[in-house]
Write an enzyme that holds these catalytic residues in place. Structure first.
Site, mmCIF file in Angstrom:
data_model
loop_
_atom_site.group_PDB
_atom_site.id
_atom_site.type_symbol
_atom_site.label_atom_id
_atom_site.label_comp_id
_atom_site.label_asym_id
_atom_site.label_seq_id
_atom_site.Cartn_x
_atom_site.Cartn_y
_atom_site.Cartn_z
ATOM 1 N N ASP A 167 -7.340 -7.016 14.104
ATOM 2 C CA ASP A 167 -6.828 -8.157 14.458
ATOM 3 C C ASP A 167 -7.987 -8.754 15.451
ATOM 4 O O ASP A 167 -8.262 -9.967 15.622
ATOM 5 C CB ASP A 167 -5.361 -8.126 14.691
ATOM 6 C CG ASP A 167 -5.034 -6.968 15.504
ATOM 7 O OD1 ASP A 167 -6.057 -6.136 15.971
ATOM 8 O OD2 ASP A 167 -3.847 -6.731 15.492
ATOM 9 N N ASP B 146 7.998 -5.744 9.591
ATOM 10 C CA ASP B 146 9.260 -5.686 10.327
ATOM 11 C C ASP B 146 9.563 -7.313 11.112
ATOM 12 O O ASP B 146 10.527 -7.324 11.672
ATOM 13 C CB ASP B 146 9.260 -4.667 11.158
ATOM 14 C CG ASP B 146 8.213 -4.678 12.196
ATOM 15 O OD1 ASP B 146 7.035 -4.956 11.954
ATOM 16 O OD2 ASP B 146 8.376 -4.624 13.469
ATOM 17 N N ASP C 11 0.782 -1.303 0.028
ATOM 18 C CA ASP C 11 0.176 0.082 -0.038
ATOM 19 C C ASP C 11 0.686 1.393 -0.297
ATOM 20 O O ASP C 11 0.483 2.539 0.212
ATOM 21 C CB ASP C 11 -0.890 -0.110 1.012
ATOM 22 C CG ASP C 11 -2.361 -0.739 0.971
ATOM 23 O OD1 ASP C 11 -2.458 -0.929 -0.093
ATOM 24 O OD2 ASP C 11 -3.234 -0.727 1.851
#
Length: 572
Positions: free
Chosen positions: A308, A216, A155
């Site tokens: 989430d 990451d 994105d």
């Protein structure tokens, strides 16, 4: 002329029928103030103290319960592999699959059909510093190459970064990796939108499971071999969550504090939730989902900034189970600037409170889970863990206790000031025994952060203000050790993501305003607490002044940005 004017005014006042008795006015004001103090202010503060003590006891009981569960599980060897069926997927095929492919990629060979097809999703957003690490780690996962699809959901709005990510994907594709580079025309729904869009591609229909990693995160090569068997051999399990391991925890005191908080979260909270309830909040990354469970729960939704947790709660309400595997660790990076950490904590505190408000009725009306599961969700998971913990920390330790020094009528019991907070602190310190010497500093910092967390939680409950704010922090990787100062500043810049915001920041010399340079809210609260400390020392004599001085100093230290790393200011 002056004398004439004075005589005129004196004459006017003499003719006024009503004279002001200032002494009487002062007496009336004093009486009104005393009445307000006695019947309004003192009862309000006393009620606040009582509610705070009640919530503190709730938190204490929850911490003791969680610790007892985890220690009992460890004593009796209650590992996930013993609670659920777990065995290697076609052990012979797995051994054959560990081919000598370059970069450790497992090639398909005889028996690869025994492996389910796994989709590995990596959502990205201008991840210049870490995109190679995450893509490389995903491509090095041990799994037959014809049974895995690496999907990079980019994105990025920085064209340069976008080109770099696409080139890296093409490089791995040239090595025989089944990797897909996907972009979309807008950032609607942010991360949830990207994940939802990623599931719409035709090749995903062949996949049974999804392994998710933020940009990451760097999983070990055997990640899938150790997690997917839980899903293969236990059809009622929807999610396998693993633990985070931090590569920069020793970078500064800020990252060390984060490690202490997150270690407790994973080692105790997630572990206890998995053992007792087969439920916990999905951490958004380093987990493997069953695609059919996601579909059963209604897919990804972008109604909050904690997509989430939203998915995890909806899946649990459908009767699915979760398992936490703490032995599997995935390397990741902690934010090392206070501004980045503050934005992250706003999202992590605001989102759950907002989700609690939106899902309260849905949880109560659910037919597929028991009364006790609903009680755990509403009371333990949401109220105590996401609301009370943030509320009581600031209201009690940073407001009620300091303010009580001005009111001799308000006496807080010693157990509520010393004993209970000490036990709670010791329970949370169990997550990081090696950092026990930092416990006092850690608690003081957590109290400072409660200012932002309670503000975020209230914002989420009221569904107002910054409730849907999504702020992304670019990861540093090793940039701060190898690049010039101006590039480091770019790397740590916190970017408020708007659909129309350009993401090619240009460094330019500008005048920095005082309120932009420092954290004024922390300075204000810290100053007030220090004043309360001096009042207690010289007048109240309640003995709180030592705590008030060091807590006020902690607020001031954070307020003046003496926490975390500070990127250099560009000269041009």
């Amino acid at each position: 002329m002056a004398g004439a004017g004075e005589e005129f005014m004196a004459g006017v006042w003499a003719e006024v029928p009503v004279r002001v008795d200032w002494a009487a006015v002062a007496a009336q004001c004093a009486w009104a103030g005393a009445q307000a103090r006695a019947f309004l202010v003192v009862p309000a503060i006393r009620l606040l103290v009582v509610l705070s003590l009640a919530m503190t006891v709730m938190i204490l009981l929850e911490k003791i319960f969680v610790a007892a569960v985890c220690f009992a599980a460890k004593a009796f060897g209650h590992r996930p592999e013993r609670r659920y069926q777990w065995r290697p997927i076609a052990a012979g095929a797995a051994a054959a699959a560990r081919g000598d492919e370059e970069a450790g990629l497992v090639v398909g060979g005889g028996g690869s059909a025994a492996f389910p097809v796994v989709l590995v999703q990596i959502p990205m957003y201008n991840e210049r510093e870490v995109y190679k690490l995450s893509i490389g780690a995903a491509c090095a996962l041990e799994w037959p190459s014809d049974r895995v699809v690496i999907q990079v959901l980019d994105d990025s709005t920085d064209p340069a970064v976008k080109d770099l990510v696409e080139i890296e994907c093409q490089r791995w594709k040239g090595k025989g990796v089944n990797i897909k580079y996907e972009v979309r025309g807008n950032r609607k729904g942010y991360k949830a939108g990207a994940l939802k869009e990623g599931l719409k591609h035709d090749y995903v229909q062949e996949c049974e499971f999804i392994a998710m990693f933020d940009a990451d995160f760097q999983p070990e090569s055997d990640f899938l071999l150790r997690t997917v068997p839980f899903l293969v051999h236990n059809p009622d399990i929807a999610l396998v969550q693993t633990r985070w391991k931090f590569v920069n925890s020793d970078e500064c005191l800020l990252t060390r504090f984060q490690e202490m908080s997150l270690d407790y979260h994973f080692k105790f909270e997630q572990e206890a939730g998995s053992i007792v309830y087969s439920f916990f909040g999905f951490n958004g990354t380093a987990g493997v989902w069953r695609i059919s469970a996601i579909d059963d729960a209604g897919g990804w939704k972008d109604r909050t900034t904690v997509e989430d947790m939203d998915l995890a709660v909806r899946t649990a309400l459908k009767g699915w189970k979760f398992v936490y595997v703490g032995a599997v660790k995935v390397r990741s990076e902690l934010p090392s600037t206070f501004k980045a950490y503050r934005f992250q904590q706003h999202r992590w505190s605001c989102g759950p409170a907002n989700l609690f408000k939106k899902m309260l009725v849905e949880i109560l009306e659910s037919k597929k889970v028991s009364f006790w599961s609903k009680l755990h969700l509403l009371y333990d998971f949401f109220f105590v863990g996401k609301i009370a913990a943030h509320t009581v920390t600031f209201i009690y330790y940073c407001f009620a206790i300091p303010l009580s020094v001005f009111f001799p009528e308000i006496q807080i019991p010693l157990w509520g000031v010393v004993y209970v907070p000490t036990v709670i602190t010791l329970c949370k310190a169990l997550g990081s025994p090696s950092s026990f010497h930092l416990v006092i500093l850690w608690v003081l910092f957590e109290n400072v952060m409660s200012l932002h967390r309670i503000r975020a939680a209230i914002t989420g409950l009221l569904d107002a203000g910054r409730v849907n704010e999504w702020v992304v922090t670019e990861k540093l990787g090793d940039a701060n050790k190898t690049k010039p100062a101006t590039e480091v500043l770019d790397a740590v810049k916190v970017i408020d993501v708007e659909l129309t915001t350009p993401l090619v920041p240009k460094l330019k010399k500008r005048r920095i305003r005082l309120w932009d340079k420092y954290n004024c809210s922390e300075i204000f609260v810290g100053t007030c607490i220090v004043i309360c400390g001096f009042y207690d020392l010289f007048y109240a004599n309640k003995g709180y002044y030592i705590y008030l001085f060091i807590q006020g100093l902690a607020f001031l230290v954070v307020g003046f940005e003496y926490i975390g790393i500070r990127p250099p200011t560009p000269s041009a």
